[in-house]
Enzyme design. Structure first.
Site, PDB file in Angstrom:
ATOM      1  N   TYR A 141      47.890  42.069  28.159  1.00 16.76           N
ATOM      2  CA  TYR A 141      47.548  40.606  28.236  1.00 16.76           C
ATOM      3  C   TYR A 141      47.739  40.440  26.898  1.00 16.76           C
ATOM      4  O   TYR A 141      48.674  39.398  26.566  1.00 16.76           O
ATOM      5  CB  TYR A 141      46.868  40.385  28.728  1.00 16.76           C
ATOM      6  CG  TYR A 141      47.263  39.689  30.231  1.00 16.76           C
ATOM      7  CD1 TYR A 141      47.396  41.161  31.373  1.00 16.76           C
ATOM      8  CD2 TYR A 141      46.779  38.248  30.546  1.00 16.76           C
ATOM      9  CE1 TYR A 141      47.114  40.608  32.832  1.00 16.76           C
ATOM     10  CE2 TYR A 141      46.940  37.882  31.986  1.00 16.76           C
ATOM     11  CZ  TYR A 141      46.700  39.487  32.774  1.00 16.76           C
ATOM     12  OH  TYR A 141      47.576  38.962  34.217  1.00 16.76           O
ATOM     13  N   LYS A 191      43.862  54.324  35.411  1.00 10.84           N
ATOM     14  CA  LYS A 191      45.214  55.000  35.651  1.00 10.84           C
ATOM     15  C   LYS A 191      45.699  55.781  34.742  1.00 10.84           C
ATOM     16  O   LYS A 191      46.018  56.440  34.299  1.00 10.84           O
ATOM     17  CB  LYS A 191      46.814  54.362  35.971  1.00 10.84           C
ATOM     18  CG  LYS A 191      48.179  54.482  36.408  1.00 10.84           C
ATOM     19  CD  LYS A 191      47.990  55.569  37.809  1.00 10.84           C
ATOM     20  CE  LYS A 191      48.555  55.726  37.993  1.00 10.84           C
ATOM     21  NZ  LYS A 191      49.037  55.931  39.948  1.00 10.84           N
ATOM     22  N   ASP A 223      45.885  52.687  41.966  1.00  9.58           N
ATOM     23  CA  ASP A 223      46.642  52.443  43.341  1.00  9.58           C
ATOM     24  C   ASP A 223      45.331  53.008  44.889  1.00  9.58           C
ATOM     25  O   ASP A 223      45.639  51.842  45.314  1.00  9.58           O
ATOM     26  CB  ASP A 223      47.522  53.752  43.230  1.00  9.58           C
ATOM     27  CG  ASP A 223      47.658  54.981  43.104  1.00  9.58           C
ATOM     28  OD1 ASP A 223      45.951  55.560  42.233  1.00  9.58           O
ATOM     29  OD2 ASP A 223      48.334  55.508  42.821  1.00  9.58           O
ATOM     30  N   ASP A 247      43.709  41.697  37.075  1.00  4.80           N
ATOM     31  CA  ASP A 247      44.206  40.179  38.151  1.00  4.80           C
ATOM     32  C   ASP A 247      44.877  40.436  39.086  1.00  4.80           C
ATOM     33  O   ASP A 247      44.330  39.510  40.182  1.00  4.80           O
ATOM     34  CB  ASP A 247      45.043  40.171  36.838  1.00  4.80           C
ATOM     35  CG  ASP A 247      45.935  39.054  37.065  1.00  4.80           C
ATOM     36  OD1 ASP A 247      44.961  38.325  37.624  1.00  4.80           O
ATOM     37  OD2 ASP A 247      47.065  38.796  37.870  1.00  4.80           O
ATOM     38  N   ASP A 251      42.927  39.305  43.362  1.00  2.41           N
ATOM     39  CA  ASP A 251      43.482  38.518  44.749  1.00  2.41           C
ATOM     40  C   ASP A 251      43.250  39.164  46.012  1.00  2.41           C
ATOM     41  O   ASP A 251      42.943  38.873  46.484  1.00  2.41           O
ATOM     42  CB  ASP A 251      45.630  38.572  43.984  1.00  2.41           C
ATOM     43  CG  ASP A 251      45.424  37.219  42.952  1.00  2.41           C
ATOM     44  OD1 ASP A 251      44.985  36.272  42.415  1.00  2.41           O
ATOM     45  OD2 ASP A 251      46.492  35.797  43.816  1.00  2.41           O
TER      46      ASP A 251
HETATM   47  C1  IPM Z   1      44.342  34.705  36.846  1.00  7.17           C
HETATM   48  C2  IPM Z   1      45.378  34.359  36.246  1.00  7.17           C
HETATM   49  C3  IPM Z   1      46.018  34.269  34.494  1.00  7.17           C
HETATM   50  C4  IPM Z   1      45.743  36.073  34.756  1.00  7.17           C
HETATM   51  C5  IPM Z   1      47.321  33.892  34.851  1.00  7.17           C
HETATM   52  C6  IPM Z   1      47.235  32.215  34.698  1.00  7.17           C
HETATM   53  C7  IPM Z   1      47.190  33.672  32.903  1.00  7.17           C
HETATM   54  O1  IPM Z   1      46.950  34.538  37.139  1.00  7.17           O
HETATM   55  O2  IPM Z   1      43.492  33.545  36.070  1.00  7.17           O
HETATM   56  O3  IPM Z   1      44.045  35.676  37.105  1.00  7.17           O
HETATM   57  O4  IPM Z   1      46.832  36.902  34.686  1.00  7.17           O
HETATM   58  O5  IPM Z   1      44.931  36.253  34.157  1.00  7.17           O
HETATM   59 MN    MN Z   2      45.812  35.842  38.432  1.00  7.45          MN
END
Ligand code: IPM
Ligand code: MN
Ligand code: NAD
Length: 355
Positions: A141, A191, A223, A247, A251
């Protein structure tokens, strides 16, 4: 002295969900005498439109001077063609870097009332209680990048991943400290079968583990971890991983609990911390008043716990969210036949009444 919370609503559903969280904080303040005050600042596409920058200097300065930051979300299609260095997402990245927020804690707990909402089978999700400890200001990042260059006659772009030993050590220590207060298990995710940064990561985490004899450490390739989260999520206690893997995995882990709209996070460093839901600005539902506010409300509870050490008030908000869900209140992301339909305001009210 009043405790100053800087609220940064941002874009899309950001205003709706931070309004909801502040409403709940005000109720908790009334009940527990927290002495909170609020200061609002712009960031993201909204700030870009007003000031030509996604992160005005005064927003960062105010965040630094506060007792805690409550952040909504940034981003949206409207700004997709903006120059990369001025994209709305640069606001949250700049706040994380500017505040030195090297660790992002993303807890995933499945409330009994929501077991049936998970895309996974109930017997797999019952009892899931994990936290992802994501490194937040390093890795790919924040490495060098090139948007476009000519190389051997073709256009290419690149992003550089780098991690240093001290960067990995500090996030690993936090993961082990977190595990000590929980079930004493860290799973480090990398990884290292391919990436040099991951091999340094694994070596360093293994070394840090020597100082934590009461915590068990195991390693998974990312993975495999993605698969394990779907086949046996209850095996995890603390997952410690880098910025990009964290990240993506968070999710994935979020939907185990039924909806990404439920999931909070705390970004912590040496000084002021920042609290935000893990989801984004949800442009598809922005302005409709139907966003699930729980992830942001629970982020506000984390602010009370980590920044203000108000454990009782934090717990009261968390219990109120659990009760509102157990009593059948559902925003559209979770609604099913037989439950009470709530928009953002009604869901917030249901929580407020239960604080
Ligand atoms: C998160 C988001 C951010 C990230 C983006 C918006 C920069 O996806 O907070 O999970 O990738 O960290
Ligand atoms: Mn995110
Ligand atoms: P998103 O998380 O915004 O939305 C993904 C899906 O989840 C959408 O269908 C959305 O409606 C739903 N959703 C998200 N939050 C919800 C809530 N509280 N209640 C109900 N449903 C909810 O991810 P995306 O669509 O990939 O990204 C949209 C924008 O947000 C992009 O510009 C992205 O960069 C940005 N983003 C910002 C942050 C942040 O500010 N920290 C985090 C992630 C994404």
């Amino acid at each position: 002295m009043a405790k100053k919370i800087v609220v940064i609503p941002g874009d899309g559903i950001g205003k709706e969900i931070t309004d909801a969280a502040v409403t709940v904080l005000k109720k908790a303040d009334e009940k527990f005498g927290l002495g909170l005050s609020y200061e609002y600042h712009d960031a993201g596409g909204t700030a870009y439109d007003k000031f030509g920058t996604p992160l005005p200097e005064e927003t960062l300065a105010a965040a630094k001077a506060s007792d805690g930051v409550l952040f909504g979300a940034v981003g949206g299609d409207k700004w997709d063609s903006v120059e990369p260095s001025l994209r709305p997402e640069k606001a949250i990245l700049g706040l994380r870097k500017g505040l030195g927020l090297y660790a992002n804690l993303r807890p995933v707990k499945v409330a009994d009332a929501l077991v049936s909402y998970s895309p996974l089978k109930p017997e797999l999700v019952r009892g899931v209680d994990l936290v992802i400890v994501r490194e937040l200001i390093g890795g790919i990042y924040f490495g060098d990048r090139c948007e476009s260059e000519q190389h051997e006659g073709v256009e290419r772009a690149w992003d550089l991943e780098n991690y240093s030993v001290p960067e990995v050590e500090r996030i690993a220590r936090l993961a082990f400290e977190t595990a000590k207060l929980r079930r004493g298990k860290v799973t480090s995710v990398d990884k290292s079968n391919v990436l040099a940064t991951s091999r340094l990561w694994r070596r360093t985490v293994t070394k840090v583990a020597e100082s934590y004899p009461d915590v068990t450490l195991d390693h998974l390739y990312v993975d495999n971890c993605a698969m394990q989260l779907a086949v046996k999520p209850a095996q995890f206690d603390v997952i410690c991983t880098g910025n990009l893997f964290g990240d993506i995995l968070s999710d994935e882990a979020a939907v185990i609990g039924g909806s990404i709209g439920l999931m909070p996070s705390a970004s912590i460093g040496e000084a002021t911390s920042l609290f935000e839901p893990i989801h984004g600005s949800a442009p598809d539902i922005a302005g409709k008043g139907i966003a699930n506010p729980i992830g942001t409300i629970l982020s506000a509870a984390m602010l009370l716990r980590y920044s203000l050490h108000e454990e009782t008030a934090a717990r009261a908000i968390e219990d109120a969210c659990d009760k509102a869900l157990a009593d059948g209140w559902r925003t559209p992301d979770l609604w099913q036949e037989g439950f009470q339909k709530a928009d953002t305001t009604a869901m917030t009210q249901a929580v407020v009444e239960r604080v």
